[in-house]
Scaffold this motif. Structure first.
Motif, PDB file in Angstrom:
ATOM      1  N   TYR A   1       0.851  -1.188   0.000  1.00  0.00           N
ATOM      2  CA  TYR A   1       0.000   0.000   0.000  1.00  0.00           C
ATOM      3  C   TYR A   1       0.879   1.227   0.000  1.00  0.00           C
ATOM      4  O   TYR A   1       1.762   1.380   0.833  1.00  0.00           O
TER       5      TYR A   1
ATOM      6  N   THR B   1       0.604   5.072   0.484  1.00  0.00           N
ATOM      7  CA  THR B   1      -0.363   6.074   0.931  1.00  0.00           C
ATOM      8  C   THR B   1      -0.230   7.357   0.121  1.00  0.00           C
ATOM      9  O   THR B   1       0.820   7.641  -0.456  1.00  0.00           O
TER      10      THR B   1
ATOM     11  N   LYS C   1      -0.259  10.377   1.291  1.00  0.00           N
ATOM     12  CA  LYS C   1       0.708  11.228   1.972  1.00  0.00           C
ATOM     13  C   LYS C   1       1.938  10.369   2.260  1.00  0.00           C
ATOM     14  O   LYS C   1       1.809   9.216   2.666  1.00  0.00           O
ATOM     15  N   PHE C   2       3.113  10.928   2.084  1.00  0.00           N
ATOM     16  CA  PHE C   2       4.351  10.185   2.359  1.00  0.00           C
ATOM     17  C   PHE C   2       4.321   9.653   3.786  1.00  0.00           C
ATOM     18  O   PHE C   2       4.148  10.407   4.735  1.00  0.00           O
ATOM     19  N   SER C   3       4.483   8.348   3.943  1.00  0.00           N
ATOM     20  CA  SER C   3       4.292   7.785   5.279  1.00  0.00           C
ATOM     21  C   SER C   3       5.504   7.000   5.763  1.00  0.00           C
ATOM     22  O   SER C   3       5.429   6.279   6.735  1.00  0.00           O
ATOM     23  N   LEU C   4       6.628   7.163   5.070  1.00  0.00           N
ATOM     24  CA  LEU C   4       7.835   6.507   5.575  1.00  0.00           C
ATOM     25  C   LEU C   4       8.487   7.396   6.622  1.00  0.00           C
ATOM     26  O   LEU C   4       8.013   8.488   6.895  1.00  0.00           O
ATOM     27  N   PHE C   5       9.581   6.908   7.198  1.00  0.00           N
ATOM     28  CA  PHE C   5      10.148   7.609   8.337  1.00  0.00           C
ATOM     29  C   PHE C   5      11.180   8.626   7.867  1.00  0.00           C
ATOM     30  O   PHE C   5      12.233   8.273   7.355  1.00  0.00           O
TER      31      PHE C   5
ATOM     32  N   ASP D   1      13.079  10.579   9.444  1.00  0.00           N
ATOM     33  CA  ASP D   1      14.339  10.675  10.183  1.00  0.00           C
ATOM     34  C   ASP D   1      15.157   9.391  10.074  1.00  0.00           C
ATOM     35  O   ASP D   1      16.032   9.143  10.885  1.00  0.00           O
ATOM     36  N   MET D   2      14.814   8.581   9.071  1.00  0.00           N
ATOM     37  CA  MET D   2      15.638   7.401   8.794  1.00  0.00           C
ATOM     38  C   MET D   2      16.092   7.465   7.336  1.00  0.00           C
ATOM     39  O   MET D   2      15.396   8.018   6.494  1.00  0.00           O
TER      40      MET D   2
ATOM     41  N   ILE E   1      11.282  -2.109   6.514  1.00  0.00           N
ATOM     42  CA  ILE E   1      10.170  -2.758   5.817  1.00  0.00           C
ATOM     43  C   ILE E   1      10.480  -4.244   5.614  1.00  0.00           C
ATOM     44  O   ILE E   1       9.622  -5.106   5.825  1.00  0.00           O
TER      45      ILE E   1
ATOM     46  N   GLN F   1      15.459   6.151  15.743  1.00  0.00           N
ATOM     47  CA  GLN F   1      14.807   7.456  15.682  1.00  0.00           C
ATOM     48  C   GLN F   1      15.122   8.286  16.916  1.00  0.00           C
ATOM     49  O   GLN F   1      15.340   9.488  16.821  1.00  0.00           O
TER      50      GLN F   1
ATOM     51  N   ARG G   1      18.399   9.883  16.777  1.00  0.00           N
ATOM     52  CA  ARG G   1      18.467  11.005  15.835  1.00  0.00           C
ATOM     53  C   ARG G   1      17.780  12.244  16.374  1.00  0.00           C
ATOM     54  O   ARG G   1      18.013  13.350  15.916  1.00  0.00           O
TER      55      ARG G   1
ATOM     56  N   ARG H   1       2.342  12.172  11.679  1.00  0.00           N
ATOM     57  CA  ARG H   1       3.294  12.161  10.567  1.00  0.00           C
ATOM     58  C   ARG H   1       2.846  11.254   9.439  1.00  0.00           C
ATOM     59  O   ARG H   1       3.488  11.189   8.397  1.00  0.00           O
ATOM     60  N   GLY H   2       1.789  10.486   9.654  1.00  0.00           N
ATOM     61  CA  GLY H   2       1.285   9.608   8.607  1.00  0.00           C
ATOM     62  C   GLY H   2       1.925   8.234   8.618  1.00  0.00           C
ATOM     63  O   GLY H   2       1.537   7.367   7.846  1.00  0.00           O
ATOM     64  N   ASN H   3       2.918   8.025   9.506  1.00  0.00           N
ATOM     65  CA  ASN H   3       3.603   6.729   9.537  1.00  0.00           C
ATOM     66  C   ASN H   3       2.659   5.595   9.904  1.00  0.00           C
ATOM     67  O   ASN H   3       2.832   4.461   9.497  1.00  0.00           O
TER      68      ASN H   3
ATOM     69  N   GLU I   1      -0.415   4.984   9.125  1.00  0.00           N
ATOM     70  CA  GLU I   1      -1.189   4.370   8.052  1.00  0.00           C
ATOM     71  C   GLU I   1      -0.354   3.309   7.337  1.00  0.00           C
ATOM     72  O   GLU I   1      -0.868   2.285   6.905  1.00  0.00           O
ATOM     73  N   LEU I   2       0.947   3.572   7.261  1.00  0.00           N
ATOM     74  CA  LEU I   2       1.826   2.576   6.655  1.00  0.00           C
ATOM     75  C   LEU I   2       2.005   1.384   7.596  1.00  0.00           C
ATOM     76  O   LEU I   2       1.867   0.243   7.201  1.00  0.00           O
TER      77      LEU I   2
END
Ligand SMILES: Nc1ncnc2c1ncn2[C@@H]1O[C@H](COP(=O)(O)OP(=O)(O)OP(=O)(O)O)[C@@H](O)[C@H]1O
Ligand SMILES: [Mg+2]
Lengths: 313, 366
Positions: A83, A85, A87-91, A93-94, A103, B17, B20, B200-202, B204-205
C-alpha cells in the motif's frame, strides 16, 4: 488455482457522519492488470482504497480481496498487499536504506535475501545515490520512488497506490509508470488512483468516481466509445467571445477553452451538432472553424462527472 | 519467530529514531539531572544558614560548647540572642528568624537525664522544609567532651513545631522525587509515541504491515524501559553523590520496583497515546495525570493526612505505590518481599493498561 479476479466489491459504501464518501460501489479488478481510479478531489478514491485494505470498515457492502472477505480478518491480507499512501508515510528521520531495511524486517523477508533485495530495489528505483540520505530530506519524486520500492519489497500480489505521482514531473511519471508496467507484467495486480488523464489512459481498465459514486468503468477505449456525446472542436480568433456565444445555447453540455481551441460536448441525441455550434457563432457574429473530434478520456471525464441537468439537456 | 523479528524491527527503529532526535535524546539524560539538581538544591540551600536566635538560659560551659557546635554545623546562622522563650516567640512571629533555640537553665541536668529533652527548638512550621531541617538537627551528632552520659541520650533536642504539626525530612523527599521524575519522563516519552506517528502519517503505513498491535506497543516501550533504568541510576547516583541520600535497603530490590514502575508509566503513556489524536492533546492529558501524581501520591503531602477521597485517587496512581516502595527500600531498609502489595499493584496496573492500550489501538483508522 487463483481466481482470475483480484478484487470483487459489491455495494461498498462508507459514511462519515452525514457524509456519504463512497456509495454502493461495485468493482471487478482482474488479476495482473493495472486498474485506475479516476476522480476529482473528495470523490472517495482514498476512502475506497482504505476499505479494500482493511483500514476502514465499510458502512455497508462487502468485498473479496485476494480471497479475503472485507469486512473480515484483514490480517491475512496484509502480507499479500503493498500500500502506498497518498501522503508520504515513511520515516523521515531514517535513511533510504534504513527505511527499506525496516520494511524488510517488518514483513519478515528472509534474512539472507534482504541485502540483495534492497540493493536490487535501490538500483531499480534509481535511489542508489540517496541510499544514505534521510528520507525526509528527499525531493517529492525521490520520496515517491522510495515509497513504491517499500510497497513492492515483499513481492505483494496486489499493489494499492493512492495518487502515487502527484508532485512528480512528467519524465519521472513516465519512469514511474514503466515500473508499474514491469510489475504488472510479472503478475502483480495494481490499483492506482489518479487525477491525470494521461495516466488514466495507460490503465488496462479504469473506474471514474464522482462524489463517491462510480459513474463509469471499462477500458479507456470502451469509455471513449460510450460518452454519449458529440465531441466538437472550434478554432476561433476570439475564443473568449466564441465560448460565450456557444455556452448560451441550451443544447450545449459543456464548453472548455484549450488555448485557441474550444472543446464542446453536445448530447448525442442532437443529430446536427456542427450546425448547432455554427448557428450559435453566427448569431453573435463570431467567426470560427467547427470540426468533429474523437473523444479523449478528458471528454469522458467531463461527460460523466457533469451535473445531471447538463447531461440531459 | 516472525513475531520476534517484527518486534525487533520496531525496537530497532525506535532506538534509531530516538538517537536522531537530539532534543528527546538530551531530555533522557538532562531531565533527571536537572530535576534532581533543582529539587535537591532547593532542599539543600534551606538546610544551610537558617536564621536563628538563641536563648541560652544556662550559661554553663556545657551549654556554650553546645552553642558553638551548632554554629559550626552551618545549618543555623545565629542572628540574634534572646533571654526568654517569649522573646524567641516574638522574633519567630515577626519573621526575623526561622528557628529559635532555647537552652533552659537546667540544661546540664537535663543532658544527664535520659527521659527529658535538653534543648527546645521553636520552629516556624508554616514552611515544612524548615520543619524538616529542624528534624534533621535532632539527628545532628553533637559531641560533648565533658559529658560522660551523652552516649545514652536518645533525644537531646526536643522539637516543638509551632505552626505546622506535620514532620518531614528532605531525605524523605528524594525517594519520592525519584518516582516523580521517572513518571514525568516515561509518560512524556510514550504519550506522544503513537500520536506522533499518526500525525506524521507513519501509522497508516505501519498498520498495513503484518505487525500486530501488541508487537507495536511492546516494541515501542521496550527501549524506554532501558532508558528508565538508566535514569534511575542517574537519580540514585546524583542523589547519593550530592545530597547524601541513603540507600539502606537492597539496590536490586530498588531496581525491581523501578522496573515495575517504569513499565506502569510507559503503559499509561501508551494508553494516552492511543486515546488522543494530536501530540498537543497527548501533552495535555499527560499533565492532567501528572498533577495528581505529584500532589496525591504522598510526595508533597503525607498520604495518611489526606482526605479520604484524595486517598482513593492516590491509591490508583502508580506513583503512590512506587513512592511507598522506594521510601521503604531506601529509608526503612525494607526487603521487597514485605512490600508485595505495592509491587503487585504496579505489575497488575501495567498488564491491564497495556492490554487496554493494545485493544484500543485497533489496526484501523475508524
Ligand atoms: N476520516 C474522515 N472523516 C470524515 N470525512 C472524511 C474522512 N476521510 C475522508 N472524508 C471525506 O470523504 C470524502 C472522500 O474523501 P477521499 O479522501 O476518499 O477523497 P479522494 O478521492 O481521495 O480525494 P483526493 O483526490 O483529494 O485525495 C471527502 O469529502 C472527505 O472530506
Ligand atoms: Mg485521496
Amino acid at each position: 488455482m487463483h481466481s482470475q479476479i483480484a478484487i470483487e466489491a459489491r455495494g461498498l459504501s462508507k459514511n462519515f457522519g452525514d457524509l456519504r464518501a463512497v456509495s454502493e460501489l461495485d468493482l471487478d479488478v482482474p488479476r495482473g492488470q493495472i486498474y485506475g481510479f479516476l476522480g476529482p478531489n473528495g470523490s472517495g478514491k482514498s476512502t475506497t482504497i482504505r476499505m479494500l485494505c482493511g483500514l476502514l470498515t465499510p458502512t455497508s457492502g462487502t468485498a473479496d480481496v485476494l480471497g479475503t472477505k472485507i469486512p473480515g480478518n484483514a490480517k491475512l491480507l496484509k502480507p499479500k498487499i503493498g500500500y502506498m499512501t497518498q501522503k508520504f508515510s515513511l520515516f523521515g528521520d531514517m535513511s533510504v536504506q534504513e527505511n527499506l531495511q525496516f520494511i524488510a524486517e517488518i514483513y519478515s523477508y528472509p534474512k539472507k535475501d534482504r541485502k540483495p533485495r534492497i540493493d536490487e530495489l535501490l538500483g531499480k528505483y534509481d535511489l542508489e545515490p540517496q541510499r544514505k540520505q534521510m528520507a525526509g530530506t528527499m525531493s517529492g519524486g525521490q520520496k515517491q520512488r522510495l515509497a513504491l520500492a517499500c510497497a513492492v519489497l515483499h513481492h505483494p500480489e496486489l499493489l494499492l497506490l493512492d495518487e502515487p505521482t502527484s508532485a512528480v514531473d512528467p519524465q519521472s511519471r513516465r519512469d514511474f509508470w514503466a515500473n508499474l508496467f514491469r510489475l504488472a507484467q510479472t503478475g502483480t495486480t495494481i490499483l492506482v488512483s489518479t487525477h491525470y488523464m494521461d495516466e488514466a489512459e495507460r490503465c488496462h481498465r479504469l473506474a471514474i468516481l464522482d462524489n463517491g459514486v462510480k459513474v463509469a468503468d471499462g477500458t479507456p477505449r470502451e469509455l471513449q466509445a460510450a460518452t454519449g456525446m458529440h465531441i466538437l472542436e472550434v478554432i476561433a480568433d476570439d475564443p473568449y467571445a466564441a465560448q460565450a456565444a456557444i455556452a448560451e445555447r441550451a443544447e450545449i453540455a459543456s464548453v472548455t477553452q484549450l488555448g485557441v481551441r474550444l472543446r464542446i460536448l453536445i448530447p448525442e441525441r442532437y443529430a446536427n451538432p456542427i450546425e448547432i455550434v455554427n448557428n450559435a457563432l453566427a448569431s453573435k457574429n463570431v467567426s470560427g472553424n467547427t470540426q468533429m473530434a474523437t473523444p479523449s478520456l478528458e471528454d469522458v471525464f467531463v461527460a460523466v462527472t457533469m451535473k445531471p441537468e447538463d447531461r440531459s439537456k | 519467530m516472525k513475531s520476534l523479528s517484527r518486534l525487533g524491527a520496531i525496537i530497532k527503529k525506535e532506538v534509531l529514531q530516538l538517537s536522531r532526535d537530539r532534543l528527546t535524546f538530551g531530555m533522557v539524560f538532562g531531565l533527571p539531572i536537572i530535576q534532581i539538581l533543582l529539587f535537591g538544591y532547593a532542599i539543600n540551600t534551606d538546610v544551610r544558614h537558617l536564621k536563628t536566635a538563641i536563648a541560652n538560659q544556662a550559661g554553663t560551659h556545657l551549654s556554650q560548647q553546645f552553642e558553638s557546635e551548632l554554629r559550626a554545623s552551618q545549618v543555623v546562622h545565629i542572628v540574634e540572642t534572646a533571654d526568654t522563650p517569649e522573646e524567641l516567640e516574638g522574633l519567630l512571629r515577626r519573621g526575623k528568624i526561622s528557628l529559635g533555640i532555647l537552652i533552659p537553665s537546667d540544661f546540664d541536668r537535663r543532658v544527664a537525664d535520659d527521659n527529658r529533652a535538653a534543648v527546645q527548638i521553636l520552629v516556624d512550621g508554616s514552611d515544612p522544609t524548615i520543619l524538616g531541617v529542624a528534624n534533621q538537627l535532632r539527628n545532628m551528632p553533637i559531641r560533648f567532651d565533658s559529658a560522660p552520659v551523652q552516649a545514652h541520650k536518645q533525644e537531646l533536642i526536643e522539637i516543638r513545631p509551632y505552626y505546622n504539626p506535620e514532620r518531614r525530612t528532605p531525605v524523605n523527599i528524594v525517594p519520592g522525587l525519584m518516582g516523580v521524575i521517572l513518571m514525568m519522563t516515561m509518560m512524556l516519552f510514550t504519550a506522544v509515541a503513537i500520536v506522533r506517528e499518526r500525525e506524521r502519517g507513519n501509522l497508516e503505513l505501519l498498520i498495513n504491515t503484518p505487525v500486530s498491535s501488541a508487537e507495536l506497543m511492546i516494541g515501542k516501550v521496550t527501549p524506554y524501559i532501558a532508558i528508565g533504568l538508566f535514569q534511575l541510576a542517574i537519580i540514585l547516583g546524583v542523589g547519593q553523590l550530592l545530597f547524601d541520600v541513603p540507600i539502606r535497603g537492597s539496590v536490586v530490590d530498588l531496581y525491581i520496583a523501578g522496573s515495575a514502575f517504569i513499565a506502569a508509566n510507559l503503559a499509561l503513556g501508551l494508553l494516552i497515546s492511543t486515546a488522543t489524536h494530536t501530540q498537543f492533546q497527548a501533552m495535555q492529558l499527560t499533565v492532567f495525570i501528572l498533577m495528581p501524581s505529584i500532589l496525591l501520591s504522598g510526595f508533597m503531602f503525607p498520604f495518611d493526612g489526606m482526605p479520604e477521597v484524595a486517598q482513593y485517587i492516590g491509591e490508583v496512581l502508580p506513583t503512590t505505590h512506587f513512592i511507598r516502595l522506594s521510601r521503604g527500600i531506601m529509608l526503612r531498609e525494607a526487603p521487597i518481599g514485605e512490600l508485595g502489595p505495592d509491587l503487585f499493584y504496579l505489575i497488575g496496573f501495567t498488564v491491564v493498561t497495556m492490554t487496554v492500550a493494545a485493544m484500543r489501538f485497533s489496526k484501523r483508522l475508524d
